[in-house]
Write an enzyme that holds these catalytic residues in place. Structure first.
Site, PDB file in Angstrom:
ATOM      1  N   ARG A   1      43.772  23.897  49.789  1.00 48.16           N
ATOM      2  CA  ARG A   1      42.447  24.171  50.361  1.00 48.16           C
ATOM      3  C   ARG A   1      41.589  22.914  50.336  1.00 48.16           C
ATOM      4  NH1 ARG A   1      42.580  28.735  46.929  1.00 48.16           N
ATOM      5  NH2 ARG A   1      40.867  28.040  45.617  1.00 48.16           N
TER       6      ARG A   1
ATOM      7  N   TYR B   1      39.220  21.578  53.331  1.00 51.40           N
ATOM      8  CA  TYR B   1      37.771  21.399  53.232  1.00 51.40           C
ATOM      9  C   TYR B   1      37.355  19.961  53.545  1.00 51.40           C
ATOM     10  CZ  TYR B   1      37.981  26.096  51.407  1.00 51.40           C
ATOM     11  OH  TYR B   1      38.217  27.428  51.286  1.00 51.40           O
TER      12      TYR B   1
ATOM     13  N   TYR C   1      29.611  32.095  55.878  1.00 51.28           N
ATOM     14  CA  TYR C   1      29.152  33.433  55.493  1.00 51.28           C
ATOM     15  C   TYR C   1      28.471  33.349  54.128  1.00 51.28           C
ATOM     16  CZ  TYR C   1      32.987  34.113  52.164  1.00 51.28           C
ATOM     17  OH  TYR C   1      33.822  34.012  51.091  1.00 51.28           O
TER      18      TYR C   1
HETATM   19  C1  SAM Z   1      34.291  30.465  48.408  1.00 48.28           C
HETATM   20  S1  SAM Z   1      33.445  31.839  47.760  1.00 48.28           S
HETATM   21  C2  SAM Z   1      32.234  31.941  49.006  1.00 48.28           C
HETATM   22  C3  SAM Z   1      31.005  32.714  48.617  1.00 48.28           C
HETATM   23  C4  SAM Z   1      29.931  32.728  49.655  1.00 48.28           C
HETATM   24  N1  SAM Z   1      29.536  31.375  50.028  1.00 48.28           N
HETATM   25  C5  SAM Z   1      28.711  33.527  49.201  1.00 48.28           C
HETATM   26  O1  SAM Z   1      27.582  33.039  49.413  1.00 48.28           O
HETATM   27  O2  SAM Z   1      28.855  34.606  48.662  1.00 48.28           O
HETATM   28  C6  SAM Z   1      34.586  33.166  47.970  1.00 48.28           C
HETATM   29  C7  SAM Z   1      34.428  34.185  46.885  1.00 48.28           C
HETATM   30  O3  SAM Z   1      33.216  34.883  47.104  1.00 48.28           O
HETATM   31  C8  SAM Z   1      33.346  36.218  46.702  1.00 48.28           C
HETATM   32  N2  SAM Z   1      33.184  37.078  47.891  1.00 48.28           N
HETATM   33  C9  SAM Z   1      33.451  36.770  49.175  1.00 48.28           C
HETATM   34  N3  SAM Z   1      33.212  37.841  49.979  1.00 48.28           N
HETATM   35  C10 SAM Z   1      32.782  38.822  49.167  1.00 48.28           C
HETATM   36  C11 SAM Z   1      32.385  40.173  49.374  1.00 48.28           C
HETATM   37  N4  SAM Z   1      32.382  40.704  50.594  1.00 48.28           N
HETATM   38  N5  SAM Z   1      32.022  40.885  48.293  1.00 48.28           N
HETATM   39  C12 SAM Z   1      32.046  40.374  47.046  1.00 48.28           C
HETATM   40  N6  SAM Z   1      32.401  39.116  46.791  1.00 48.28           N
HETATM   41  C13 SAM Z   1      32.776  38.354  47.826  1.00 48.28           C
HETATM   42  C14 SAM Z   1      34.764  36.379  46.114  1.00 48.28           C
HETATM   43  O4  SAM Z   1      34.678  36.133  44.713  1.00 48.28           O
HETATM   44  C15 SAM Z   1      35.486  35.279  46.844  1.00 48.28           C
HETATM   45  O5  SAM Z   1      36.646  34.896  46.164  1.00 48.28           O
END
Ligand code: SAM
Lengths: 72, 278
Positions: free
Chosen positions: B77, B81, B103
């Protein structure tokens, strides 16, 4: 058939639609001539129905990479 | 009249970058300012996790370039990135007004948005991050947690297991990317249970194995509800998880008073809050 993205945006921004019961939302969508996929997604709360309507692509959830560069 | 407010566009504009968040739920979380950054950009790059959300973004701008194709199973990854940063910077250097759309919040557990802003600023370009509603924000609302009540620690799961981190079991503990433990690339399935057993072994130093942990997924489409599953810590390795889930451990111990500091505050109170003589 009504436009699915427009309907999703309309649901997302409206307090009563966003928090309606699955049945009530499905009924509203049927009246609005929503696609079967969107109506089924609303009725079940399962968006997998909806994704079939678009070019089906299960995307990668973006993941942060801060650990691995530290470790390698 | 407010509607006529506008900044005259400069000739030879220099490139710039804004990284903005879409929030978690389609249609519900996008701020007016983030939308404006998208609409006013020359080029939009999209790091979102849902094909439907990407289609929504395409309605806001005619040139939305998906960053998804740069992922690859087996490809680190960190390489992906770096490529994202290079792609965005190439357009900035070409004099474009670039918007990176991610997102959630663009700066929460997300490497490229911070990096591209750092690189752009170092090269003298204007760069800005616009906050969005993250999974963390949704978690506080959906799980009824106030980070101020007991304190709250957040860790990326690989860093948590592979580095010697200090846990405070009197606070909430939030672990991100748990399904990706031991996976430096991307994967559509979660890591084998044996990897998550290592996480449980680490956590069991500070938490009992019967401690109830929450596996949480915020709604990403407005026809969904949040998914909230509770399992005992010992069952975490065998509970299937998706990459978009976050794990939350509630406090396992009560906070203790620090009598030494309490006495010092009382001593200061005697000096600063002494009753004023009548
Ligand atoms: C690289 S991070 C990105 C987070 C994102 N930038 C944010 O603001 O929430 C990815 C992690 O965010 C969390 N995540 C992403 N989508 C999610 C969701 N729909 N509900 C709960 N946690 C989520 C999970 O822990 C996942 O492994």
């Amino acid at each position: 058939m009504a436009d699915t993205i427009e309907l999703l945006e309309a649901i997302g921004r409206d307090a009563s639609l966003r928090h309606a019961t699955a049945d009530a939302l499905a009924a509203v969508l049927e009246r609005a001539k929503a696609s079967h996929a969107l109506t089924a997604a609303a009725a079940t709360g399962d968006s997998a129905h909806l994704k079939k309507e678009f070019d089906y692509r299960l995307d990668h959830v973006t993941q942060s990479s801060q650990t691995f560069p530290i470790m390698l | 009249m407010v509607a006529s407010l506008s900044i005259p566009s400069e000739g030879n504009a220099r490139g710039s970058i804004a990284c903005v968040g879409l929030g978690m739920t389609l249609g519900s979380h996008l701020t007016p300012l983030a939308r404006s950054h998208i609409e006013q950009a020359d080029v939009v790059f999209a790091g979102v996790s849902d094909a439907v959300v990407e289609k929504w973004l395409q309605r806001m701008h005619g040139d939305v370039r998906s960053l998804q194709p740069y992922y690859g199973e087996g490809k680190p990854r960190s390489d992906t990135y770096q490529e994202w940063v290079d792609l965005m910077m190439a357009e900035v250097r070409a004099g474009k007004k670039v918007c990176g759309v991610f997102y959630g919040h663009p700066g929460v557990f997300a490497w490229s948005p911070h990096k591209v802003i750092e690189v752009a600023r170092a090269e003298g370009y204007q760069a800005h991050m616009e906050p969005g509603i993250s999974a963390e924000d949704c978690l506080y609302a959906d799980l009824g947690i106030d980070p101020g009540s007991h304190g709250c620690q957040h860790f990326e799961v690989n860093q948590f297991v592979l580095c010697k981190r200090q846990v405070d079991p009197t606070a909430h503990l939030v672990l991100w990317q748990v399904a990706m433990l031991g996976i430096p690339s991307v994967s559509r399935s979660d890591a084998p249970a044996a990897y998550r057993q290592l996480l449980v072994d680490r956590l069991s130093r500070d938490y009992p194995l019967e401690h109830q942990v929450t596996i949480y997924r915020a709604a990403t489409l407005p026809v969904e509800r949040p998914r909230i599953r509770k399992v005992a810590l010992r069952d975490l390795p065998t509970t299937p998880m998706t990459p978009e889930e976050t794990v939350v451990l509630p406090p396992a111990k009560a906070v203790e008073r620090d009598e030494d500091f309490i006495r010092q505050v009382e001593a200061l109170d005697k000096i600063y809050k002494a009753p004023v003589p009548a």
